[in-house]
Design a protein around this motif. Sequence first.
Motif, PDB file in Angstrom:
ATOM      1  N   ALA A  32     -13.439  -3.335 -13.877  1.00 16.08           N
ATOM      2  CA  ALA A  32     -13.715  -2.338 -12.847  1.00 16.08           C
ATOM      3  C   ALA A  32     -14.091  -0.989 -13.439  1.00 16.08           C
ATOM      4  O   ALA A  32     -15.039  -0.341 -12.987  1.00 16.08           O
ATOM      5  CB  ALA A  32     -12.503  -2.195 -11.927  1.00 16.08           C
ATOM      6  N   ARG A  33     -13.365  -0.551 -14.458  1.00 12.93           N
ATOM      7  CA  ARG A  33     -13.653   0.764 -15.043  1.00 12.93           C
ATOM      8  C   ARG A  33     -15.029   0.789 -15.698  1.00 12.93           C
ATOM      9  O   ARG A  33     -15.754   1.782 -15.602  1.00 12.93           O
ATOM     10  CB  ARG A  33     -12.567   1.128 -16.056  1.00 12.93           C
ATOM     11  CG  ARG A  33     -11.230   1.502 -15.421  1.00 12.93           C
ATOM     12  CD  ARG A  33     -10.177   1.795 -16.453  1.00 12.93           C
ATOM     13  NE  ARG A  33      -9.887   0.622 -17.276  1.00 12.93           N
ATOM     14  CZ  ARG A  33      -8.995   0.606 -18.260  1.00 12.93           C
ATOM     15  NH1 ARG A  33      -8.319   1.706 -18.556  1.00 12.93           N
ATOM     16  NH2 ARG A  33      -8.775  -0.499 -18.953  1.00 12.93           N
ATOM     17  N   GLU A  34     -15.382  -0.306 -16.360  1.00 10.77           N
ATOM     18  CA  GLU A  34     -16.686  -0.358 -17.017  1.00 10.77           C
ATOM     19  C   GLU A  34     -17.822  -0.391 -15.991  1.00 10.77           C
ATOM     20  O   GLU A  34     -18.873   0.217 -16.197  1.00 10.77           O
ATOM     21  CB  GLU A  34     -16.768  -1.584 -17.924  1.00 10.77           C
ATOM     22  CG  GLU A  34     -18.022  -1.596 -18.791  1.00 10.77           C
ATOM     23  CD  GLU A  34     -18.007  -2.706 -19.823  1.00 10.77           C
ATOM     24  OE1 GLU A  34     -19.100  -3.070 -20.302  1.00 10.77           O
ATOM     25  OE2 GLU A  34     -16.910  -3.211 -20.142  1.00 10.77           O
ATOM     26  N   VAL A  35     -17.598  -1.087 -14.875  1.00 12.61           N
ATOM     27  CA  VAL A  35     -18.616  -1.137 -13.824  1.00 12.61           C
ATOM     28  C   VAL A  35     -18.846   0.249 -13.236  1.00 12.61           C
ATOM     29  O   VAL A  35     -19.987   0.685 -13.047  1.00 12.61           O
ATOM     30  CB  VAL A  35     -18.208  -2.128 -12.714  1.00 12.61           C
ATOM     31  CG1 VAL A  35     -19.113  -1.976 -11.502  1.00 12.61           C
ATOM     32  CG2 VAL A  35     -18.270  -3.557 -13.232  1.00 12.61           C
ATOM     33  N   VAL A  36     -17.768   0.954 -12.936  1.00 11.29           N
ATOM     34  CA  VAL A  36     -17.895   2.304 -12.383  1.00 11.29           C
ATOM     35  C   VAL A  36     -18.577   3.223 -13.388  1.00 11.29           C
ATOM     36  O   VAL A  36     -19.424   4.052 -13.029  1.00 11.29           O
ATOM     37  CB  VAL A  36     -16.512   2.858 -11.988  1.00 11.29           C
ATOM     38  CG1 VAL A  36     -16.618   4.330 -11.598  1.00 11.29           C
ATOM     39  CG2 VAL A  36     -15.936   2.054 -10.832  1.00 11.29           C
ATOM     40  N   SER A  37     -18.233   3.063 -14.663  1.00 13.57           N
ATOM     41  CA  SER A  37     -18.874   3.858 -15.707  1.00 13.57           C
ATOM     42  C   SER A  37     -20.371   3.576 -15.756  1.00 13.57           C
ATOM     43  O   SER A  37     -21.190   4.493 -15.892  1.00 13.57           O
ATOM     44  CB  SER A  37     -18.233   3.548 -17.061  1.00 13.57           C
ATOM     45  OG  SER A  37     -18.907   4.229 -18.105  1.00 13.57           O
ATOM     46  N   SER A  38     -20.742   2.299 -15.621  1.00 18.02           N
ATOM     47  CA  SER A  38     -22.155   1.927 -15.626  1.00 18.02           C
ATOM     48  C   SER A  38     -22.876   2.528 -14.427  1.00 18.02           C
ATOM     49  O   SER A  38     -23.999   3.026 -14.540  1.00 18.02           O
ATOM     50  CB  SER A  38     -22.298   0.403 -15.597  1.00 18.02           C
ATOM     51  OG  SER A  38     -21.770  -0.179 -16.765  1.00 18.02           O
ATOM     52  N   GLY A  39     -22.218   2.479 -13.266  1.00 19.95           N
ATOM     53  CA  GLY A  39     -22.819   3.063 -12.074  1.00 19.95           C
ATOM     54  C   GLY A  39     -23.047   4.551 -12.220  1.00 19.95           C
ATOM     55  O   GLY A  39     -24.099   5.077 -11.838  1.00 19.95           O
ATOM     56  N   GLY A  40     -22.066   5.230 -12.770  1.00 20.04           N
ATOM     57  CA  GLY A  40     -22.219   6.666 -12.999  1.00 20.04           C
ATOM     58  C   GLY A  40     -23.314   6.964 -14.004  1.00 20.04           C
ATOM     59  O   GLY A  40     -24.044   7.953 -13.875  1.00 20.04           O
ATOM     60  N   TYR A  41     -23.452   6.083 -14.983  1.00 24.78           N
ATOM     61  CA  TYR A  41     -24.471   6.272 -16.018  1.00 24.78           C
ATOM     62  C   TYR A  41     -25.879   6.194 -15.425  1.00 24.78           C
ATOM     63  O   TYR A  41     -26.716   7.062 -15.668  1.00 24.78           O
ATOM     64  CB  TYR A  41     -24.287   5.211 -17.100  1.00 24.78           C
ATOM     65  CG  TYR A  41     -25.300   5.278 -18.217  1.00 24.78           C
ATOM     66  CD1 TYR A  41     -25.157   6.192 -19.258  1.00 24.78           C
ATOM     67  CD2 TYR A  41     -26.399   4.421 -18.233  1.00 24.78           C
ATOM     68  CE1 TYR A  41     -26.084   6.254 -20.287  1.00 24.78           C
ATOM     69  CE2 TYR A  41     -27.330   4.477 -19.253  1.00 24.78           C
ATOM     70  CZ  TYR A  41     -27.173   5.391 -20.277  1.00 24.78           C
ATOM     71  OH  TYR A  41     -28.097   5.450 -21.286  1.00 24.78           O
ATOM     72  N   VAL A  42     -26.145   5.156 -14.610  1.00 22.61           N
ATOM     73  CA  VAL A  42     -27.494   5.021 -14.053  1.00 22.61           C
ATOM     74  C   VAL A  42     -27.762   6.098 -13.008  1.00 22.61           C
ATOM     75  O   VAL A  42     -28.891   6.570 -12.864  1.00 22.61           O
ATOM     76  CB  VAL A  42     -27.735   3.621 -13.448  1.00 22.61           C
ATOM     77  CG1 VAL A  42     -27.709   2.568 -14.520  1.00 22.61           C
ATOM     78  CG2 VAL A  42     -26.746   3.302 -12.351  1.00 22.61           C
ATOM     79  N   ALA A  43     -26.719   6.505 -12.284  1.00 20.19           N
ATOM     80  CA  ALA A  43     -26.904   7.563 -11.289  1.00 20.19           C
ATOM     81  C   ALA A  43     -27.278   8.878 -11.953  1.00 20.19           C
ATOM     82  O   ALA A  43     -27.990   9.703 -11.365  1.00 20.19           O
ATOM     83  CB  ALA A  43     -25.636   7.728 -10.460  1.00 20.19           C
ATOM     84  N   ALA A  44     -26.804   9.051 -13.196  1.00 20.80           N
ATOM     85  CA  ALA A  44     -27.122  10.279 -13.929  1.00 20.80           C
ATOM     86  C   ALA A  44     -28.512  10.230 -14.557  1.00 20.80           C
ATOM     87  O   ALA A  44     -29.070  11.268 -14.928  1.00 20.80           O
ATOM     88  CB  ALA A  44     -26.078  10.516 -15.013  1.00 20.80           C
ATOM     89  N   LEU A  45     -29.071   9.018 -14.670  1.00 21.31           N
ATOM     90  CA  LEU A  45     -30.386   8.874 -15.294  1.00 21.31           C
ATOM     91  C   LEU A  45     -31.508   9.398 -14.406  1.00 21.31           C
ATOM     92  O   LEU A  45     -32.554   9.808 -14.895  1.00 21.31           O
ATOM     93  CB  LEU A  45     -30.662   7.400 -15.618  1.00 21.31           C
ATOM     94  CG  LEU A  45     -29.908   6.773 -16.787  1.00 21.31           C
ATOM     95  CD1 LEU A  45     -30.269   5.298 -16.897  1.00 21.31           C
ATOM     96  CD2 LEU A  45     -30.237   7.495 -18.092  1.00 21.31           C
ATOM     97  N   THR A  46     -31.296   9.337 -13.096  1.00 23.06           N
ATOM     98  CA  THR A  46     -32.361   9.695 -12.168  1.00 23.06           C
ATOM     99  C   THR A  46     -31.779  10.334 -10.918  1.00 23.06           C
ATOM    100  O   THR A  46     -30.621  10.087 -10.564  1.00 23.06           O
ATOM    101  CB  THR A  46     -33.167   8.440 -11.761  1.00 23.06           C
ATOM    102  OG1 THR A  46     -34.138   8.794 -10.772  1.00 23.06           O
ATOM    103  CG2 THR A  46     -32.255   7.362 -11.203  1.00 23.06           C
ATOM    104  N   THR A  47     -32.580  11.136 -10.268  1.00 27.72           N
ATOM    105  CA  THR A  47     -32.157  11.728  -8.993  1.00 27.72           C
ATOM    106  C   THR A  47     -32.651  10.880  -7.819  1.00 27.72           C
ATOM    107  O   THR A  47     -32.357  11.186  -6.669  1.00 27.72           O
ATOM    108  CB  THR A  47     -32.717  13.151  -8.849  1.00 27.72           C
ATOM    109  OG1 THR A  47     -34.151  13.112  -8.937  1.00 27.72           O
ATOM    110  CG2 THR A  47     -32.170  14.064  -9.935  1.00 27.72           C
TER     111      THR A  47
END
Length: 215
Positions: A32-47
């Motif tokens: 779960a923590r890694e998934v949330v981290s991944s989601g935050g990562y891609v959300a930060a890549l683009t607006t």
Amino acid sequence: LVGAGHRLWWLGEFAPIEGVRFPVYLATSRDAREVVSSGGYVAALTTAPLIFLTPSRAAAGPALEALLAGGRVAWMVLEDELEWDGEAAFRARRPLADAVRPFLERHAPATIEPDSSFRIDADTFTVWHDGKSCPLGNTVGFRALRRLARRPGVYVSTEQLLDNAWGGATRSKSAVQKTISGLRKQLEEHGLHEVTIDGSQQGHYALKISANGKR
């Protein structure tokens, strides 16, 4: 693979209509923590708005809810949307547009049609309504239903169905009756109770699609 340390994949773009595209990412981790981290990562890549896929709901929780709160990220769970067909393949339980409908209503309202709950997929020979599917295969029944679906509620003569669905290969009205009867049974068996074929007008049939469970 997107980003070092993330089991995260860019799958391409979802284009519901020409000129509208949303990037699609898949996080393959079940942590779960890694998934949330991944989601935050891609959300930060683009607006830009994006679609975020995970294998299961294991990541559900306050952290993921915070990521989704702004409405810019659409979360789709594969185990909810895909089913094993028993023949070495998965199939979608409903069109992708239905799975992310609130997201599309927010970011691409032009893609939402008034009667988008009913669809005929000519690539998979499947009828969809209200999130339920009825696979018909490449059959004369599918062609007959597709002909009726051109104008729901409008009666089509047996002769027209013979021309359009059978291609003139048969002139047997009993063949049409048998096919329509089979279609009704298949639609009922797959839970598409609001999709009916009305034969109350002699020698004619019409596709009827009821809304909100009302016949």
